[in-house]
Design an enzyme around this catalytic site. Structure first.
Site, PDB file in Angstrom:
ATOM      1  N   ARG A  36      -4.774   5.265  -2.341  1.00 56.92           N
ATOM      2  CA  ARG A  36      -5.571   4.126  -1.694  1.00 56.92           C
ATOM      3  C   ARG A  36      -6.912   4.644  -0.946  1.00 56.92           C
ATOM      4  O   ARG A  36      -6.807   5.352  -0.009  1.00 56.92           O
ATOM      5  CB  ARG A  36      -4.500   3.614  -0.642  1.00 56.92           C
ATOM      6  N   ARG A  42      -3.297  -3.793  -1.222  1.00 57.34           N
ATOM      7  CA  ARG A  42      -2.348  -3.241  -1.913  1.00 57.34           C
ATOM      8  C   ARG A  42      -2.307  -3.788  -3.297  1.00 57.34           C
ATOM      9  O   ARG A  42      -1.683  -3.308  -4.411  1.00 57.34           O
ATOM     10  CB  ARG A  42      -0.910  -3.596  -1.072  1.00 57.34           C
ATOM     11  N   ASN A  49      -1.362   1.367 -10.445  1.00 57.39           N
ATOM     12  CA  ASN A  49      -0.150   2.014 -10.497  1.00 57.39           C
ATOM     13  C   ASN A  49       0.990   1.544 -11.427  1.00 57.39           C
ATOM     14  O   ASN A  49       1.936   2.205 -11.690  1.00 57.39           O
ATOM     15  CB  ASN A  49       0.428   2.241  -9.006  1.00 57.39           C
ATOM     16  N   VAL A  73       6.489   8.623  -3.553  1.00 56.79           N
ATOM     17  CA  VAL A  73       5.621   8.830  -2.426  1.00 56.79           C
ATOM     18  C   VAL A  73       4.259   7.960  -2.427  1.00 56.79           C
ATOM     19  O   VAL A  73       3.576   7.432  -1.725  1.00 56.79           O
ATOM     20  CB  VAL A  73       5.262  10.186  -2.009  1.00 56.79           C
ATOM     21  N   ASN A  75       1.572   5.296  -3.211  1.00 56.35           N
ATOM     22  CA  ASN A  75       1.737   3.809  -2.715  1.00 56.35           C
ATOM     23  C   ASN A  75       1.090   2.723  -3.717  1.00 56.35           C
ATOM     24  O   ASN A  75       0.469   3.156  -4.577  1.00 56.35           O
ATOM     25  CB  ASN A  75       0.885   3.707  -1.341  1.00 56.35           C
ATOM     26  N   ASP A 103       6.783   7.423   8.346  1.00 55.85           N
ATOM     27  CA  ASP A 103       6.774   6.397   9.360  1.00 55.85           C
ATOM     28  C   ASP A 103       7.672   6.476  10.485  1.00 55.85           C
ATOM     29  O   ASP A 103       7.531   6.331  11.544  1.00 55.85           O
ATOM     30  CB  ASP A 103       7.080   4.845   8.832  1.00 55.85           C
ATOM     31  N   ARG A 106       6.273   9.106  12.560  1.00 55.91           N
ATOM     32  CA  ARG A 106       5.164   8.736  13.452  1.00 55.91           C
ATOM     33  C   ARG A 106       5.805   7.932  14.573  1.00 55.91           C
ATOM     34  O   ARG A 106       5.329   7.865  15.787  1.00 55.91           O
ATOM     35  CB  ARG A 106       4.516   7.778  12.540  1.00 55.91           C
ATOM     36  N   HIS A 131       6.765   0.014   3.224  1.00 57.92           N
ATOM     37  CA  HIS A 131       5.896   1.263   3.695  1.00 57.92           C
ATOM     38  C   HIS A 131       4.493   0.455   3.655  1.00 57.92           C
ATOM     39  O   HIS A 131       3.604   0.896   2.753  1.00 57.92           O
ATOM     40  CB  HIS A 131       5.960   2.445   2.712  1.00 57.92           C
TER      41      HIS A 131
END
Length: 279
Positions: A36, A42, A49, A73, A75, A103, A106, A131
């Site tokens: 990204r 997205r 992807n 993993v 995105n 996340d 965090r 996510h």
């Protein structure tokens, strides 16, 4: 090049051929998504992807152990995991997960800083859903251990307004903030989260604690079955995970959980259209 620059020993026989790379593996950590970049949506990531994870899923289906544990993993990781899973029908659906531990880490860091404690004193923080910026970081079921006594984290905070506003938005937007700051996604913090996820999946969660993983939905919490959605899970040694049940949800939480589900369903629909076009 990182192996050369850091003098890390490369795995003998390292290969870019997925049929060789996934042959007889126990764990597959799928980092190889199109990254990204600043300004990317997205939906652009989905298109880039889809082919990658269709190919990867087919290779895993063909040559990996049927007990393989897959951690996606790259995105958009929830939907990439779903695409991979759908292209590996001989592997149990429960063996495909995506990373929301970053996340969770965090979120714990934000809570620890607010309380002035170590992150090791906080447990059972939840990430629900995608996510992405719609994820729902949930501290309502978390606990904190202070002076040896475990107590409700929200009681210790006594700041419900912060928990429902700045805490959530900071965690939701942290990935975008990192990209804005360095032009690329997280690196070392993501690597630590991958290790945390894999360790807990392999060895199990501690008694009385749970963790967040993107797993196949089964109708729990009224989230329709069939998508990769982040839930709180407990894990037995050896890898069998179970979604934690009967956590009370209020209207605020339900609204957040449905919103992130809706985004995931939109992504799943888009991925299905891309797959149909490719076929």
């Amino acid at each position: 090049s990182s192996g050369i620059n850091a003098e890390w020993p490369l795995r003998p026989g390292a290969t870019a051929d997925p049929l060789k790379a996934f042959a007889d593996v126990d764990v597959a950590l799928l980092l190889g998504a199109f990254p990204r970049l600043k300004g990317m949506e997205r939906k652009d990531l989905l298109a880039k992807n889809n082919d990658i994870f269709r190919t990867t899923g087919k290779a895993i289906d063909q040559v990996a152990k049927k007990s393989v544990k897959v951690v996606v993993v790259g995105n958009p990781c929830n939907t990439n995991a779903l695409t991979c899973m759908k292209n590996a029908p001989s592997i149990p659906k429960e063996n495909f997960t995506c990373l929301t531990r970053l996340d969770q880490n965090r979120a714990k860091s934000q809570l620890a800083a607010k309380l002035g404690v170590s992150v090791s004193q906080i447990s059972n923080v939840i990430i629900w859903g995608n996510h992405s910026g719609t994820q729902f970081p949930d501290a309502r079921h978390a606990s904190v251990t202070i002076n040896g006594a475990r107590q409700s984290l929200t009681d210790a905070l006594s700041d419900d307004a912060w928990v429902k506003s700045d805490f959530i938005s900071t965690v939701q937007q942290r990935g975008a903030a990192v990209i804005k700051a360095r032009g690329l996604s997280s690196a070392m913090s993501a690597a630590k989260a991958i290790g945390d996820h894999a360790r807990d999946w392999w060895f199990g969660t501690k008694e009385g604690e749970f963790t967040s993983m993107g797993v196949i939905s089964d109708g729990s919490y009224n989230i329709p079955a069939g998508i990769i959605y982040s839930f709180p899970v407990t894990i037995e040694a050896g890898g069998k995970w179970s979604i934690v049940q009967n956590l009370k949800q209020d209207d605020f939480a339900t609204e957040k959980m449905v919103a992130t589900y809706n985004e995931l369903q939109e992504e799943a629909n888009a991925a299905a259209e891309l797959a149909a076009a490719a076929n």
